[in-house]
Write an enzyme that holds these catalytic residues in place. Structure first.
Site, PDB file in Angstrom:
ATOM      1  N   SER A  83     -48.066 -18.783  26.397  1.00 24.68           N
ATOM      2  CA  SER A  83     -49.327 -18.872  26.997  1.00 24.68           C
ATOM      3  C   SER A  83     -50.161 -17.685  27.083  1.00 24.68           C
ATOM      4  O   SER A  83     -49.477 -16.578  26.971  1.00 24.68           O
ATOM      5  CB  SER A  83     -48.980 -19.133  28.450  1.00 24.68           C
ATOM      6  OG  SER A  83     -50.484 -18.873  29.228  1.00 24.68           O
ATOM      7  N   TYR A 108     -45.372 -17.404  36.684  1.00 26.70           N
ATOM      8  CA  TYR A 108     -45.608 -18.076  35.425  1.00 26.70           C
ATOM      9  C   TYR A 108     -45.991 -17.037  34.460  1.00 26.70           C
ATOM     10  O   TYR A 108     -45.290 -17.275  33.417  1.00 26.70           O
ATOM     11  CB  TYR A 108     -46.822 -18.971  35.770  1.00 26.70           C
ATOM     12  CG  TYR A 108     -47.097 -19.736  34.617  1.00 26.70           C
ATOM     13  CD1 TYR A 108     -46.540 -20.981  34.126  1.00 26.70           C
ATOM     14  CD2 TYR A 108     -48.168 -19.409  33.835  1.00 26.70           C
ATOM     15  CE1 TYR A 108     -46.808 -21.619  32.829  1.00 26.70           C
ATOM     16  CE2 TYR A 108     -48.594 -20.138  32.634  1.00 26.70           C
ATOM     17  CZ  TYR A 108     -47.832 -21.012  32.134  1.00 26.70           C
ATOM     18  OH  TYR A 108     -48.348 -21.812  31.015  1.00 26.70           O
TER      19      TYR A 108
END
Length: 258
Positions: free
Chosen positions: A146, A159
């Site tokens: 990401s 995350y």
């Protein structure tokens, strides 16, 4: 010889919807066998199987939670049993715990463990069981990280930290599996998916507009955009390994506008 065993095969975790589903379709259009993985969305997984088969390829659906090591082992074994080979492994399954970055009390030990078990440990376990099969065909691995791993901004600190770990693990695996297996990753920015809409709720359109304004290309990514990157790294980039490809419309280099 069973000619079906000569057809290339891709195994994509977390692929019943979104980026994973788009990648399944992209590989199917190339004539590859496709392994579709889901943990909850059974109807979507079998609808995708039908779509891939209509394209003219064979598709296998595997229910598995990559946080469970036995599930990872079973999924790889089932793929080999049915198709006889794995040419590309895409670690796309992901998890998060939504929490404002300023709320340090909003995350606990279990939250971090749960996120890491899917985003990092699950990916590692898939590689561990698929590695010997990938080596036989000089295959490749694509890990879906990401932009959060680069910017430090995302759905939560847990995350972002897990995706940073996945990016680093990608580089380590590129060393460990060379020269037979190429290992690369993708760092997507904002993606127009059902998951993103569910996460942002009423803020979806305003946040999307914010990222569109920051993107040098003037738009955010569709799942198909990320899928194209997956196919490139997985099937075409024969001399590329140990690289992280950012697909964000130019948001990161233009982050002053975010």
């Amino acid at each position: 010889m069973d000619k079906s065993k000569e057809i290339k095969t891709v195994l994509i975790t977390g692929s019943s919807s979104g980026v994973g589903a788009s990648a399944c379709v992209a590989f199917a259009k190339r004539g590859w066998n496709v392994v579709i993985n889901y943990s909850r969305s059974e109807d979507a997984a079998f609808a995708l199987k039908e779509k891939c088969e209509q394209i003219g390829v064979n598709a296998l659906v595997c229910k598995a939670n990559v946080a469970n090591e036995e599930d990872c082992k079973s999924m790889v074994n089932k793929t080999i049993e049915v198709f006889g080979r794995i040419d590309v492994l895409v670690n796309n399954a992901g998890a998060t715990k939504f929490c404002d970055y300023n709320d340090l009390n909003g995350l606990n030990e279990k939250d971090f463990i749960d996120v890491y078990k899917v985003n990092v440990i699950g990916a590692y376990q898939m590689v561990k069981y698929a590695a010997s099969h990938l080596k036989k065909v000089k295959g490749s691995i694509v890990n879906i990280s990401s932009m959060s791993a680069i910017s430090g901004v995302g759905s939560s600190i847990a995350y972002s930290a897990s995706k940073g770990a996945l990016s680093t693990m990608t580089l380590s695996l590129a060393h460990a599996l060379a020269p037979e297996v190429r290992v690369n990753g993708i760092c997507p920015g904002f993606i127009q998916t059902r998951w993103t809409k569910g996460f942002l709720g009423d803020r979806y359109e305003s946040v999307k507009k914010k990222f569109e304004n920051a993107a040098l290309v003037g738009r955010t990514s569709l799942p198909e955009d990320i899928a194209n990157g997956i196919v490139y790294l997985g099937a075409d980039a024969h001399t590329t390994s140990g690289q992280m490809l950012t697909i964000d419309g130019g948001q990161l280099v233009n982050q002053g506008k975010l």
